[in-house]
Scaffold this motif. Structure first.
Motif, PDB file in Angstrom:
ATOM      1  N   SER A 203       0.823  -1.218   0.000  1.00  0.00           N
ATOM      2  CA  SER A 203       0.000   0.000   0.000  1.00  0.00           C
ATOM      3  C   SER A 203       0.852   1.260   0.000  1.00  0.00           C
ATOM      4  O   SER A 203       0.438   2.301  -0.518  1.00  0.00           O
ATOM      5  CB  SER A 203      -0.946   0.004   1.205  1.00  0.00           C
ATOM      6  N   LYS A 204       2.061   1.170   0.578  1.00  0.00           N
ATOM      7  CA  LYS A 204       2.959   2.323   0.585  1.00  0.00           C
ATOM      8  C   LYS A 204       3.404   2.687  -0.825  1.00  0.00           C
ATOM      9  O   LYS A 204       3.492   3.872  -1.186  1.00  0.00           O
ATOM     10  CB  LYS A 204       4.196   2.044   1.458  1.00  0.00           C
TER      11      LYS A 204
ATOM     12  N   ILE B  11       1.710   1.981  -3.500  1.00  0.00           N
ATOM     13  CA  ILE B  11       0.503   2.479  -4.167  1.00  0.00           C
ATOM     14  C   ILE B  11       0.230   3.925  -3.764  1.00  0.00           C
ATOM     15  O   ILE B  11      -0.218   4.741  -4.583  1.00  0.00           O
ATOM     16  CB  ILE B  11      -0.705   1.574  -3.837  1.00  0.00           C
ATOM     17  N   SER B  12       0.528   4.260  -2.513  1.00  0.00           N
ATOM     18  CA  SER B  12       0.321   5.640  -2.034  1.00  0.00           C
ATOM     19  C   SER B  12       1.167   6.633  -2.819  1.00  0.00           C
ATOM     20  O   SER B  12       0.725   7.757  -3.086  1.00  0.00           O
ATOM     21  CB  SER B  12       0.664   5.738  -0.541  1.00  0.00           C
TER      22      SER B  12
ATOM     23  N   TYR C 149      -6.337   3.061  -7.996  1.00  0.00           N
ATOM     24  CA  TYR C 149      -5.265   3.081  -7.000  1.00  0.00           C
ATOM     25  C   TYR C 149      -5.805   3.389  -5.610  1.00  0.00           C
ATOM     26  O   TYR C 149      -5.367   2.811  -4.615  1.00  0.00           O
ATOM     27  CB  TYR C 149      -4.213   4.124  -7.389  1.00  0.00           C
TER      28      TYR C 149
ATOM     29  N   GLU D  16      -5.543   0.867  -2.430  1.00  0.00           N
ATOM     30  CA  GLU D  16      -4.856   1.281  -1.202  1.00  0.00           C
ATOM     31  C   GLU D  16      -5.755   1.066   0.012  1.00  0.00           C
ATOM     32  O   GLU D  16      -5.327   0.522   1.037  1.00  0.00           O
ATOM     33  CB  GLU D  16      -4.458   2.752  -1.293  1.00  0.00           C
TER      34      GLU D  16
END
Length: 220
Positions: A132-133, A135-136, A203, A207
């Protein structure tokens, strides 16, 4: 000491630009140019003609240039117009967004994508967190891209407002330019909306699903 001074200078500039972005300074300058152009006592007192005759060095000559010709009242009026322009654009943006989403059920779209990600994501929460990082980072890039479309639109709107100041004396070319500006604002908003659907939403939902958070339409 030089390093401290340099750091403080960078922080000062960052603080200014974060509170009053560069593009809004450009809009302010456009209002100043328009005020000056309309104040000229010429036979052809038109915005497009007036701005085209202003030299670059005249704009940045603070001793005897553009700003020396502007009154304090006009200066603060132009600052006010920057905020008025922003308010008007937010209303236009919201109205266009409602038109673009009129036949779309965003909650259903988000729910479908969210459930799909939940099915294929790992059961290891730590792994999901690290993914997720990444994707962030992508999400931040897409968010900035969307903002850039709206910054351009807001600049175009400010130019349209400047043109409208002289609507009582319009000629055909100014009507054409105004129409083009309106079309460009609508196009930029539509492109931004399409980008939001195709790039940002996937996205964003991914996330939120990886973090186990709820994703609803209307989230920031």
């Amino acid at each position: 000491m030089d390093e401290i001074t340099k750091t403080l200078q960078e922080k000062y500039i960052n603080d200014i630009t974060s509170k009053f972005p560069i593009y809004k300074i450009f809009i302010f300058l456009l209002f100043i140019l328009s005020t000056y152009s309309y104040s000229l006592n010429t036979n052809d007192n038109r915005l497009l003609v007036g701005i085209s005759k202003i030299k670059i060095n005249y704009i940045f000559d603070f001793d005897s240039g553009l700003f020396s010709e502007i009154s304090v009242m006009d200066f603060f009026a132009c600052i006010a117009f920057v905020f008025i322009n922003n308010y008007i654009y937010l209303k236009i943006k919201g109205y266009l967004f409602k038109i673009f989403t009129k036949k779309l059920d965003f909650n259903s779209i988000v729910k479908e994508k969210y459930e799909r990600i939940n099915i294929i994501k790992s059961e290891d929460n730590s792994l999901n967190f690290f993914i997720s990082k990444d994707i962030s980072v992508e999400l931040s890039g897409h968010r900035e891209k969307i903002k850039s479309f709206h910054m351009i639109s807001e600049i175009l709107l400010s130019f349209a407002i400047c043109l409208l100041w002289g609507i009582h004396d319009f000629i055909i070319i100014e009507y054409i330019v105004l129409l083009i500006l309106i079309m460009l604002i609508m196009c930029a908003n539509f492109i931004s909306f399409k980008y939001y659907l195709s790039k940002f939403i996937p996205y964003y939902v991914t996330e939120r699903a990886l973090l186990g958070a709820v994703a609803n339409f209307g989230d920031d």
